[in-house]
Design a protein around this motif. Structure first.
Motif, mmCIF file in Angstrom:
data_model
loop_
_atom_site.group_PDB
_atom_site.id
_atom_site.type_symbol
_atom_site.label_atom_id
_atom_site.label_comp_id
_atom_site.label_asym_id
_atom_site.label_seq_id
_atom_site.Cartn_x
_atom_site.Cartn_y
_atom_site.Cartn_z
ATOM 1 N N UNK A 157 -28.554 1.292 20.711
ATOM 2 C CA UNK A 157 -28.640 2.252 21.456
ATOM 3 C C UNK A 157 -27.366 2.246 22.493
ATOM 4 N N UNK A 158 -27.066 1.169 22.655
ATOM 5 C CA UNK A 158 -25.707 0.931 23.407
ATOM 6 C C UNK A 158 -24.332 1.526 22.879
ATOM 7 N N UNK A 159 -24.296 1.174 21.518
ATOM 8 C CA UNK A 159 -23.170 1.922 20.861
ATOM 9 C C UNK A 159 -23.385 3.566 20.837
ATOM 10 N N UNK A 160 -24.584 4.096 20.523
ATOM 11 C CA UNK A 160 -24.877 5.552 20.728
ATOM 12 C C UNK A 160 -24.451 6.025 22.009
ATOM 13 N N UNK A 161 -24.853 5.395 23.109
ATOM 14 C CA UNK A 161 -24.516 5.730 24.553
ATOM 15 C C UNK A 161 -23.130 5.865 24.907
ATOM 16 N N UNK A 162 -22.399 4.821 24.209
ATOM 17 C CA UNK A 162 -20.886 4.870 24.345
ATOM 18 C C UNK A 162 -20.266 5.996 23.893
ATOM 19 N N UNK A 163 -20.731 6.010 22.409
ATOM 20 C CA UNK A 163 -20.273 7.273 21.682
ATOM 21 C C UNK A 163 -20.298 8.546 22.320
ATOM 22 N N UNK A 164 -21.635 8.777 22.914
ATOM 23 C CA UNK A 164 -21.927 10.001 23.540
ATOM 24 C C UNK A 164 -21.185 10.222 24.768
ATOM 25 N N UNK A 165 -20.789 9.089 25.491
ATOM 26 C CA UNK A 165 -20.312 9.120 26.854
ATOM 27 C C UNK A 165 -18.674 9.386 26.529
ATOM 28 N N UNK A 166 -18.221 8.920 25.295
ATOM 29 C CA UNK A 166 -16.716 9.308 25.098
ATOM 30 C C UNK A 166 -16.610 10.875 24.614
ATOM 31 N N UNK A 167 -17.646 11.261 23.628
ATOM 32 C CA UNK A 167 -17.494 12.916 23.684
ATOM 33 C C UNK A 167 -17.936 13.609 24.608
ATOM 34 N N UNK A 168 -18.453 13.104 25.811
ATOM 35 C CA UNK A 168 -18.834 13.799 26.900
ATOM 36 C C UNK A 168 -17.535 13.955 27.736
ATOM 37 N N UNK A 204 -24.975 15.218 23.279
ATOM 38 C CA UNK A 204 -26.474 15.171 23.760
ATOM 39 C C UNK A 204 -27.247 14.362 22.531
ATOM 40 N N UNK A 205 -26.653 14.910 21.345
ATOM 41 C CA UNK A 205 -27.441 14.344 20.254
ATOM 42 C C UNK A 205 -27.418 12.475 20.128
ATOM 43 N N UNK A 206 -26.203 12.254 20.495
ATOM 44 C CA UNK A 206 -26.239 10.725 20.743
ATOM 45 C C UNK A 206 -26.792 10.272 21.824
ATOM 46 N N UNK A 207 -27.076 11.076 23.152
ATOM 47 C CA UNK A 207 -27.900 10.417 24.336
ATOM 48 C C UNK A 207 -29.262 10.234 23.770
ATOM 49 N N UNK A 208 -29.725 11.346 23.159
ATOM 50 C CA UNK A 208 -31.037 11.404 22.459
ATOM 51 C C UNK A 208 -31.412 10.193 21.733
ATOM 52 N N UNK A 209 -30.620 9.811 20.842
ATOM 53 C CA UNK A 209 -30.656 8.604 19.700
ATOM 54 C C UNK A 209 -30.626 7.511 20.599
ATOM 55 N N UNK A 210 -29.827 7.317 21.567
ATOM 56 C CA UNK A 210 -29.662 6.170 22.402
ATOM 57 C C UNK A 210 -31.133 5.836 23.224
#
Length: 152
Positions: free
Chosen positions: A14-25, A73-79
């Protein structure tokens, strides 16, 4: 002693998903803002200066930003869902290992969590540290010392 099977506790994914989502944002927002400015400037141009190439470039920029925003958004939901799963698995593992009368799982900082736990004999431990050992076994230091002292 019989080996117990514990549910998988994975707080790293979840931490990696949140990081990827943040970078994409961080990538998507300026890209969309730039595309909106370009589109507004394009609309003000006279008829001869509005080329298909410019219109296509603006459309591509807007589409790329929107796709990055959707992926964020998808990565945020996954996280969020993976974090919830890891938390519920940790809770189930603590119940399986220690059979507490009641406990409250506190915050997770990446390598350990805090827990307020009350054992069946009424002994209460506040803000105890829980680490996850190999095989996803939870380990609460205060409870271990308490049960070891009673065994002697």
């Amino acid at each position: 002693m019989e080996a117990q099977n514990y549910a998988v506790v994975d707080f790293m994914t979840p931490m990696m998903h949140l990081g990827v989502g943040g970078i994409l944002l961080v990538f998507a927002i300026p890209l969309i803002i730039h595309a909106l400015f370009r589109r507004r400037r394009f609309a003000r141009l006279t008829e001869g200066y509005q080329t298909y190439k410019s219109r296509s470039s603006i459309r591509t920029e807007m589409l790329t930003g929107a796709l990055c925003l959707a992926a964020a958004l998808v990565f945020g939901v996954l996280a969020w869902t993976n974090y919830s799963t890891a938390t519920s698995n940790l809770t189930a593992n603590i119940e399986q290992r220690y059979q507490p009368a009641e406990f409250t799982l506190g915050s997770w900082n990446g390598s350990w969590a805090t827990v307020d736990i009350t054992l069946e004999d009424g002994t209460r431990f506040a803000d105890s540290v829980v680490v996850v050992r190999a095989g996803n076994e939870p380990f609460i230091e205060d409870v271990w010392y308490h049960t070891r002292d009673n065994a002697d």
